[in-house]
Motif scaffolding. Structure first.
Motif, mmCIF file in Angstrom:
data_model
loop_
_atom_site.group_PDB
_atom_site.id
_atom_site.type_symbol
_atom_site.label_atom_id
_atom_site.label_comp_id
_atom_site.label_asym_id
_atom_site.label_seq_id
_atom_site.Cartn_x
_atom_site.Cartn_y
_atom_site.Cartn_z
ATOM 1 N N ASP A 39 -19.184 -27.493 -11.606
ATOM 2 C CA ASP A 39 -19.301 -26.036 -11.717
ATOM 3 C C ASP A 39 -19.913 -25.638 -13.059
ATOM 4 O O ASP A 39 -20.739 -24.721 -13.126
ATOM 5 C CB ASP A 39 -17.936 -25.365 -11.570
ATOM 6 N N MET A 40 -19.488 -26.313 -14.114
ATOM 7 C CA MET A 40 -20.037 -26.025 -15.439
ATOM 8 C C MET A 40 -21.535 -26.365 -15.475
ATOM 9 O O MET A 40 -22.342 -25.612 -16.035
ATOM 10 C CB MET A 40 -19.284 -26.811 -16.518
ATOM 11 N N LYS A 42 -23.598 -26.377 -12.910
ATOM 12 C CA LYS A 42 -24.329 -25.392 -12.109
ATOM 13 C C LYS A 42 -24.555 -24.103 -12.898
ATOM 14 O O LYS A 42 -25.631 -23.519 -12.841
ATOM 15 C CB LYS A 42 -23.590 -25.084 -10.797
ATOM 16 N N ALA A 43 -23.537 -23.662 -13.629
ATOM 17 C CA ALA A 43 -23.689 -22.441 -14.432
ATOM 18 C C ALA A 43 -24.734 -22.655 -15.518
ATOM 19 O O ALA A 43 -25.569 -21.768 -15.785
ATOM 20 C CB ALA A 43 -22.353 -22.033 -15.038
ATOM 21 N N TYR A 44 -24.723 -23.833 -16.145
ATOM 22 C CA TYR A 44 -25.718 -24.137 -17.180
ATOM 23 C C TYR A 44 -27.118 -24.176 -16.577
ATOM 24 O O TYR A 44 -28.065 -23.601 -17.134
ATOM 25 C CB TYR A 44 -25.384 -25.472 -17.845
ATOM 26 N N HIS A 60 -21.392 -18.502 -19.362
ATOM 27 C CA HIS A 60 -20.217 -19.168 -19.934
ATOM 28 C C HIS A 60 -18.972 -18.784 -19.136
ATOM 29 O O HIS A 60 -18.190 -19.648 -18.720
ATOM 30 C CB HIS A 60 -20.015 -18.754 -21.397
ATOM 31 N N GLY A 63 -19.098 -20.190 -15.396
ATOM 32 C CA GLY A 63 -18.838 -21.622 -15.288
ATOM 33 C C GLY A 63 -17.367 -21.939 -15.461
ATOM 34 O O GLY A 63 -16.788 -22.713 -14.705
ATOM 35 N N ASN A 64 -16.744 -21.326 -16.464
ATOM 36 C CA ASN A 64 -15.321 -21.549 -16.718
ATOM 37 C C ASN A 64 -14.468 -20.983 -15.588
ATOM 38 O O ASN A 64 -13.474 -21.592 -15.191
ATOM 39 C CB ASN A 64 -14.922 -20.937 -18.061
ATOM 40 N N ASP A 66 -15.335 -20.549 -12.356
ATOM 41 C CA ASP A 66 -15.471 -21.393 -11.169
ATOM 42 C C ASP A 66 -14.699 -22.700 -11.320
ATOM 43 O O ASP A 66 -14.026 -23.151 -10.394
ATOM 44 C CB ASP A 66 -16.944 -21.687 -10.882
ATOM 45 N N ALA A 78 -13.346 -27.659 -17.913
ATOM 46 C CA ALA A 78 -14.059 -26.513 -18.476
ATOM 47 C C ALA A 78 -13.773 -26.370 -19.964
ATOM 48 O O ALA A 78 -14.677 -26.117 -20.761
ATOM 49 C CB ALA A 78 -13.664 -25.236 -17.733
ATOM 50 N N ASN A 107 -15.724 -17.965 -22.583
ATOM 51 C CA ASN A 107 -15.188 -19.168 -21.939
ATOM 52 C C ASN A 107 -13.724 -18.964 -21.552
ATOM 53 O O ASN A 107 -13.316 -19.242 -20.423
ATOM 54 C CB ASN A 107 -15.291 -20.380 -22.879
#
Length: 128
Positions: A39-40, A42-44, A60, A63-64, A66, A78, A107
């Motif tokens: 998930d992190m 994918k967000a990045y 940020h 991602g955290n 998700d 995360a 975050n």
């Protein structure tokens, strides 16, 4: 005969509600951590793809958020990833303590279950 049937049914109920084994809990934690790391990532990846001004706090938080929704393993992943990235960013890139503090706030907001859209900039395409 009825007593035997009742005992068998009671045994099934007790087994179904029994606490899971430490190995099962550990496997779930590891699975959540791997999923949280994904998930992190994918967000990045979305943040890099969007390349949208003032959107990094949103990614940020997303991602955290998700990752933490997966469970304790996801929240742990995360936190580890976020802390490592912010340490690297503050030591190497020289963006400054204020930017690091703001990133960590986003975050933590996401990990606590806060809506990532709090940090969403106006005009960011809806596919993010």
């Amino acid at each position: 005969m009825r007593l035997c049937v009742c005992l068998v049914l009671l045994s099934f109920i007790l087994c179904a509600s029994a606490d899971t084994s430490p190995i099962t809990r550990a496997a779930r934690f590891v699975g959540d951590a791997v999923g949280g790391a994904w998930d992190m990532f994918k967000a990045y990846r979305d943040m890099r793809e969007a390349n949208y001004k003032n959107a990094d706090k949103y990614f940020h938080a997303r991602g955290n958020y998700d990752a933490a929704r997966r469970g304790p393993g996801g929240a742990w992943a995360a936190k580890v990833i976020s802390d490592a990235r912010e340490k690297w960013q503050s030591d190497v890139s020289g963006r400054g303590a204020e930017d690091t503090r703001a990133d960590q706030e986003a975050n933590e907001w996401g990990r606590r279950g806060g809506d990532p859209n709090r940090y969403r900039p106006a005009g960011l395409p809806t596919n993010y």
